[in-house]
Scaffold this motif. Structure first.
Motif, PDB file in Angstrom:
ATOM      1  N   VAL A   9       0.940   4.864   1.255  1.00  0.00           N
ATOM      2  CA  VAL A   9       0.239   5.487   2.379  1.00  0.00           C
ATOM      3  C   VAL A   9       0.427   6.996   2.463  1.00  0.00           C
ATOM      4  O   VAL A   9       0.003   7.610   3.431  1.00  0.00           O
ATOM      5  CB  VAL A   9       0.649   4.820   3.719  1.00  0.00           C
ATOM      6  N   ASN A  26       0.822  -1.208   0.000  1.00  0.00           N
ATOM      7  CA  ASN A  26       0.000   0.000   0.000  1.00  0.00           C
ATOM      8  C   ASN A  26       0.855   1.257   0.000  1.00  0.00           C
ATOM      9  O   ASN A  26       1.814   1.366   0.768  1.00  0.00           O
ATOM     10  CB  ASN A  26      -0.910   0.034   1.230  1.00  0.00           C
ATOM     11  N   LEU A  41      -1.588   1.627  -4.775  1.00  0.00           N
ATOM     12  CA  LEU A  41      -0.990   0.304  -4.753  1.00  0.00           C
ATOM     13  C   LEU A  41       0.390   0.366  -5.395  1.00  0.00           C
ATOM     14  O   LEU A  41       0.581   1.029  -6.409  1.00  0.00           O
ATOM     15  CB  LEU A  41      -1.887  -0.672  -5.533  1.00  0.00           C
ATOM     16  N   ARG A  64      -2.527   7.961  -2.367  1.00  0.00           N
ATOM     17  CA  ARG A  64      -2.875   6.639  -1.859  1.00  0.00           C
ATOM     18  C   ARG A  64      -2.890   5.711  -3.055  1.00  0.00           C
ATOM     19  O   ARG A  64      -3.100   6.144  -4.189  1.00  0.00           O
ATOM     20  CB  ARG A  64      -4.263   6.633  -1.203  1.00  0.00           C
TER      21      ARG A  64
END
Length: 185
Positions: free
Chosen positions: A136, A134, A148, A146
């Motif tokens: 963050v 992730n 992937l 945000r």
């Protein structure tokens, strides 16, 4: 009496002008080319060349305390590709620290297209050739990002058969908050 008629006419024209402007004014458009809501990036983390003779099982530590790394980010898989930033991290690969806040990978960019950094949470490493982690947060161009980060390990034989060159292909899918909304306060 004439002054009163002129005043009422002026007020009526002003009200009519405001209504017409509200109805026929164009809606402001966001500049989507400058700051898109989604960004997809494909980069490579370059590993230093290590002679194959140094990879023997006797020399490989069985219990690693912490992995601290500083690598270059490039546009392509070759170590001669254009450098676009760096990857740094501090990862404790021991089960007791698997969910540690220390397990973060920082991707820092300093080029024309992107200037800033991304923080990638590395809490759920599985030691596979593919890791989905992730994103963050970030700074600069990547502020509040945000998304992937998919890390895929690629291996290829180096020109010299004594060396094995390993790189990581990173696919970033980033979403940015809608910057058109204002924060009340």
């Amino acid at each position: 009496m004439i002054a009163r008629i002129i005043f009422c006419t002026a007020v009526l024209l002003a009200i009519l002008s405001v209504i017409l402007l509200a109805i026929f004014s164009p809606i402001p458009q966001e500049n989507k080319s400058r700051n898109p809501s989604w960004v997809d990036l494909s980069l490579y983390i370059q590993q230093p060349l290590v002679p194959a003779s140094n990879l023997s099982p006797e020399k490989t530590p069985k219990d690693v305390g912490a992995l601290i790394f500083h690598r270059l980010l490039t546009e392509g898989p070759e170590n001669t590709s254009r450098v676009v930033g760096k990857a740094q991290g501090f990862i404790i690969p021991i089960q007791e620290f698997a969910n540690s806040a220390f397990n973060i990978i920082y991707l820092t960019f300093n080029n024309k297209e992107f200037s800033g950094s991304l923080s990638v949470e590395a809490k759920s490493l599985t030691n596979d050739n593919k890791e989905e982690l992730n994103v963050v947060g970030g700074t600069g161009y990547f502020a509040f990002a945000r998304g992937l980060a998919v890390f895929v390990q690629t291996e290829k034989e180096a020109i010299n058969s004594d060396n094995l060159e390993a790189t990581y292909h990173i696919k970033l899918q980033l979403k940015f908050p809608n910057k058109s909304k204002t924060v009340p306060g």
